[in-house]
Design an enzyme around this catalytic site. Structure first.
Site, PDB file in Angstrom:
ATOM      1  N   HIS A 166      52.445 -11.544  45.908  1.00 50.56           N
ATOM      2  CA  HIS A 166      52.105 -10.249  45.320  1.00 50.56           C
ATOM      3  C   HIS A 166      52.209 -10.311  43.795  1.00 50.56           C
ATOM      4  CE1 HIS A 166      52.384  -5.706  45.065  1.00 50.56           C
ATOM      5  NE2 HIS A 166      53.016  -6.047  43.950  1.00 50.56           N
ATOM      6  N   GLU A 167      53.302 -10.887  43.301  1.00 53.93           N
ATOM      7  CA  GLU A 167      53.493 -10.969  41.853  1.00 53.93           C
ATOM      8  C   GLU A 167      52.479 -11.905  41.203  1.00 53.93           C
ATOM      9  OE1 GLU A 167      55.326  -8.923  40.205  1.00 53.93           O
ATOM     10  OE2 GLU A 167      55.894  -8.054  42.121  1.00 53.93           O
ATOM     11  N   HIS A 170      49.358 -10.281  40.088  1.00 52.08           N
ATOM     12  CA  HIS A 170      49.433  -9.658  38.756  1.00 52.08           C
ATOM     13  C   HIS A 170      49.296 -10.706  37.652  1.00 52.08           C
ATOM     14  CE1 HIS A 170      50.358  -5.884  40.574  1.00 52.08           C
ATOM     15  NE2 HIS A 170      51.572  -6.207  40.961  1.00 52.08           N
ATOM     16  N   GLU A 249      49.072  -1.737  43.117  1.00 47.71           N
ATOM     17  CA  GLU A 249      50.040  -2.255  44.085  1.00 47.71           C
ATOM     18  C   GLU A 249      49.372  -2.496  45.436  1.00 47.71           C
ATOM     19  OE1 GLU A 249      53.123  -3.267  43.235  1.00 47.71           O
ATOM     20  OE2 GLU A 249      52.289  -2.797  41.265  1.00 47.71           O
TER      21      GLU A 249
END
Length: 662
Positions: A166-167, A170, A249
């Site tokens: 997930h990170e 980004h 998100e």
């Protein structure tokens, strides 16, 4: 939405962010001006005096906000590591032997290689018991990923992998650059409240000390006005953060699922956030400032009302779980909460229950790692002469994405690296000779010359160590050289600045030792030099770029010419390859006829092109990469070394290309 479309979206959000910031500043200025009108009885003042007062007040307010935002942005130029340290983060050494930290580093190394980006710095927030993480930085060169102690202790390997994936979404898509810019701008808005509280305290303390109860001290009134204006800024800032981050998100969750090929890991992490008392809350007083960049909300919300939901930086956790698993029943979280009220979950124990041994769980993904043993990818590396179709559109579509085979292949590449070289890459005191050894020539005569140059510059110890590393890395499969360099970068970045500067000079010396330099040698050395320079001077870079191909046409033709001449010894074949690449560029983008340009300094002509090409608009950078694929694979196929060359070029253009499935 592909990588370049996502870059355009980030640019649009950045424009919206600046517009919202301007609106917020104007609103604050209006509030301050109104307070001044009331406080100074503006109705009784002459028009000229009133206008001058309002102009001075407005300019002073804008100056305070702008200066505070500028100073905060400058302090953040240290990159993602600076943000992590401000929250109490502790750097995780690349060669750590702690079980939990080793597992974290290896998960990050796998995902970095699978994403096609350099391995970022890794930080632990040791005092935070909530389950959370964040990525920060201006670019992939100064990125950092920080994870809380709660995440390390409570999450099993699949769950930790989901959070890290997930990170990385980004990191790859440029969200973290937007996040860190947002920190700087919002600090300026909130700074008035900080000044106001200080003036209130000072004013009341001064009044009590003087026994002045007649209201002659203006500081409390001024402070009250600034606090009021500042808290209007707080509310507007929260709205800005919420508008920027909530939808991202969901997108990052979807990207993590695509990357890890399963939902159970990420959903399991979110269920633990929902079911554990600590949730994802941070104890740090800076939790509010970084709330928009966290994996989960850093502030505990007992229950979100319609009003408070407007200011939430993250969607409700249960909604995120339901988006991942449509069959999810919220009652499941209540049951987990009751169970965990007496016995907290242990990620290490869950890994054992899943059949992972200690080495498999904490090391590079083992045979059973991932969902149902996702390391089913073939371990055998393809022959150097193996060829894959040259598909420009397919390459562009893969950039910044996570094809299903990327993660298991990255784990397999790490397993294929010789353990002694991998250990060297992670050791700060051994990484320099290893990196220099990667640049040693396979030719005995040239290697001897390189050793002599190192001996003259740095002495016998380093020269001999680099020579041994050169012998060891010479036998590496081409697919393993770039991953080894990527794993080595964190340890290399943490050498003293003087040593990093010396390494930059030495790298340039080694690749020029034989008077010739191949495109592959040049690109690897340029990547190392670029990463080291960025580590010495972290700074914001133009993320998406605004230049067009026609604005950088000499640089475009130079790149395609160098690639054509390097891949096609025959001048006529090189001209045909070049022409095919140019045809990939739409005619309106070309300022005039394109010709194969002479390359007087060979591959060194590329030195001047990267700063220009890296500032292209996203869609035009995509067209340039498609043209490069066409030139490199003019015969319709690309060899393994050619694909690795293409991946390195994409890295230099900040357009990460994951390892291809061979």
């Amino acid at each position: 939405m592909n990588f370049f479309e996502r870059q355009r979206q980030v640019r649009r959000v950045s424009v919206r962010l600046v517009a919202l910031f301007v609106v917020a500043v104007l609103g604050i200025v209006a509030v301050v001006d109104l307070a001044v009108l009331i406080g100074f009885n503006g109705a009784a003042l002459p028009a000229a005096q009133l206008a001058a007062l309002l102009v001075v007040t407005s300019l002073a307010t804008v100056a305070v906000i702008g200066l505070a935002a500028l100073i905060r942005t400058v302090t953040l130029r240290g990159g993602g590591g600076r943000v992590a340290r401000e929250l109490g983060g502790v750097l995780v050494p690349p060669d750590t032997t702690d079980w939990h930290l080793r597992r974290l580093r290896n998960v990050i190394e796998e995902i970095a290689i699978a994403s096609g980006v350099p391995v970022p710095e890794v930080y632990l927030l040791p005092d935070e018991q909530g389950i959370n993480a964040f990525a920060a930085g201006w670019s992939t060169s100064d990125a950092a990923i920080a994870v809380t102690r709660g995440a390390l202790d409570r999450l099993n390997r699949d769950e930790l992998q989901g959070v890290i994936a997930h990170e990385f979404s980004h990191v790859v898509n440029g969200d973290m650059r937007l996040n860190i810019r947002l920190m700087g701008l919002l600090f300026g808005i909130l700074f008035l409240a900080v000044i106001g509280r200080g003036l209130l305290r000072t004013g009341y303390a001064t009044g009590r000390a003087r026994g002045d109860n007649r209201g002659g001290n203006p500081l409390p009134l001024v402070g009250l006005v600034m606090v009021a204006a500042g808290y209007i800024g707080v509310l507007v800032g929260r709205l800005i953060k919420a508008s920027v981050s909530r939808q991202r998100e969901y997108l990052a969750d979807a990207s993590a699922v695509q990357f890890t090929r399963q939902t159970t890991g990420l959903a399991g992490a979110l269920k633990k956030i929902a079911g554990l008392p600590a949730g994802s809350a941070l104890a740090s007083p800076r939790a509010e400032e970084v709330g928009h960049m966290l994996f989960g909300s850093g502030i505990r919300h007992p229950a979100l009302s319609r009003v408070s939901a407007l200011f939430a930086t993250h969607p409700p956790v249960l909604d995120r779980i339901a988006a991942l698993d449509p069959r999810f029943d919220p009652a499941e979280v209540a049951g987990l909460s009751r169970r965990w009220a007496t016995t907290l979950p242990s990620g290490q124990a869950e890994d054992r229950a899943l059949g992972l041994t200690g080495e498999q769980a904490s090391g590079a993904a083992g045979p059973a790692s991932g969902p149902a043993g996702m390391a089913g990818a073939a371990e055998a590396l393809p022959d150097v002469g193996h060829r894959v179709p040259a598909d420009p559109k397919g390459v562009v579509d893969q950039i910044g994405t996570a094809p299903p085979e990327a993660h298991p292949q990255a784990a397999a590449l790490l397993r294929q690296l010789p353990p002694d070289l991998l250990a060297q890459a992670r050791q700060a005191d051994a990484v320099v000779p290893l990196v220099l050894g990667l640049l040693f020539s396979a030719d005995d005569e040239v290697r001897t010359r390189q050793h002599a140059q190192l001996f003259d510059r740095h002495g016998k110890v380093l020269a001999d160590a680099a020579l041994r590393a050169g012998h060891a890395t010479a036998a590496l499969h081409p697919l393993l050289r770039l991953p080894l360099a990527e794993v080595a970068l964190p340890a290399l970045r943490h050498r003293p600045p003087a040593q990093r500067t010396a390494v930059i000079d030495t790298v340039a010396t080694l690749v020029h030792a034989d008077g010739r330099i191949s495109v592959s040698e040049y690109c690897l050395s340029r990547l190392l030099i670029g990463e080291l320079r960025d580590s010495l001077r972290p700074a914001p870079r133009a993320g998406t770029g605004r230049r067009r191909l026609r604005d950088t046409w000499p640089a475009v033709t130079t790149l395609l010419s160098v690639l054509a001449r390097a891949g096609q010894p025959d001048p006529d074949a090189a001209a045909r390859a070049f022409a095919a690449g140019v045809r990939q560029l739409p005619a309106p983008r070309r300022p005039g006829p394109a010709r194969l340009t002479p390359t007087g300094d060979g591959v060194l002509d590329l030195e001047a092109v990267w700063p220009q090409l890296d500032t292209l608009q996203p869609e035009q950078k995509a067209q340039l990469i498609a043209a490069a694929v066409t030139v490199i694979g003019h015969d319709g196929v690309m060899t393994v070394p050619e694909v690795e060359l293409l991946r390195t070029i994409c890295l230099l253009l900040h357009s990460p290309l994951p390892p291809s499935a061979y």
